[in-house]
Enzyme design. Structure first.
Site, mmCIF file in Angstrom:
data_model
loop_
_atom_site.group_PDB
_atom_site.id
_atom_site.type_symbol
_atom_site.label_atom_id
_atom_site.label_comp_id
_atom_site.label_asym_id
_atom_site.label_seq_id
_atom_site.Cartn_x
_atom_site.Cartn_y
_atom_site.Cartn_z
ATOM 1 N N VAL A 107 0.867 -1.172 0.000
ATOM 2 C CA VAL A 107 0.000 0.000 0.000
ATOM 3 C C VAL A 107 0.904 1.221 0.000
ATOM 4 O O VAL A 107 2.076 1.134 0.365
ATOM 5 C CB VAL A 107 -0.976 0.037 1.206
ATOM 6 C CG1 VAL A 107 -2.032 -1.049 1.077
ATOM 7 C CG2 VAL A 107 -0.235 -0.076 2.518
ATOM 8 N N SER A 108 0.358 2.355 -0.400
ATOM 9 C CA SER A 108 1.187 3.550 -0.595
ATOM 10 C C SER A 108 1.494 4.317 0.675
ATOM 11 O O SER A 108 2.536 4.946 0.783
ATOM 12 C CB SER A 108 0.512 4.492 -1.587
ATOM 13 O OG SER A 108 0.394 3.849 -2.831
#
Length: 180
Positions: free
Chosen positions: A9-10
């Site tokens: 995930v970012s």
């Protein structure tokens, strides 16, 4: 043959649970995950570990192509590195694998779509910020680190590495704060 899952995930606020559950359900014996932007490969240590670990016949599994990266060239380089190790890549949604001849072509097209999507997101974000600035409501992003506390810690003799540990951030963030 080992199925190795990779989840990403970012940002640290985002949740990896859905990806991890899907990778487990797919029978991945090993799953590595990280919370870092997919805009480039820089700093993605878990991905580097997975690629280094791959052996002939292994399979790198991701839930979506954009989990590997948002840049077509990066994605293709990752796929190429996997192939150089005798391994292949499988994307679960949509289900595509480099095991067959058509897989690489489909991944190339999907990579280009992911890159375009990233450009569109950045463009919409920039336009939204410009509109908010024009209305006088833009205040910038929320500070995640108390800058004054970082400066005070440095003034009392704490080094950047210690400050980074204390505040749960990177040394680079500490250096940026101190350079201002």
């Amino acid at each position: 043959m080992t199925r190795i899952g990779y989840a990403r995930v970012s940002t640290i606020d985002q949740d990896l649970d859905q990806q991890l559950a899907k990778l487990k359900a797919e029978g991945c014996a090993i799953i590595r995950s990280e919370k870092i932007s997919g805009g480039s490969r820089e700093g993605r240590n878990e991905l580097a570990t997975v690629i280094e670990f791959l052996r002939p016949g292994d399979e790198l599994v991701v839930t979506r192509l954009d989990r590997l990266g948002r840049d077509t060239r990066d994605v293709l380089n990752i796929v190429h590195e996997c192939e150089q190790r005798g391994a292949f890549v499988t994307v679960l949604d949509p289900h595509v694998t480099t095991r067959g001849d058509m897989g690489l072509m489909v991944l190339t097209v999907l990579g280009m779509v992911a890159q375009m999507e990233r450009r569109f997101i950045k463009e919409r974000q920039r336009e939204g910020i410009e509109r908010a600035k024009a209305k006088g409501v833009y205040r910038g992003g929320v500070a995640r680190i108390d800058r004054v506390a970082v400066i005070e810690a440095h003034a009392t003799g704490a080094g950047p590495a210690e400050i980074a540990r204390r505040f749960g951030c990177s040394r680079m963030q500490v250096y940026r704060i101190l350079s201002r």
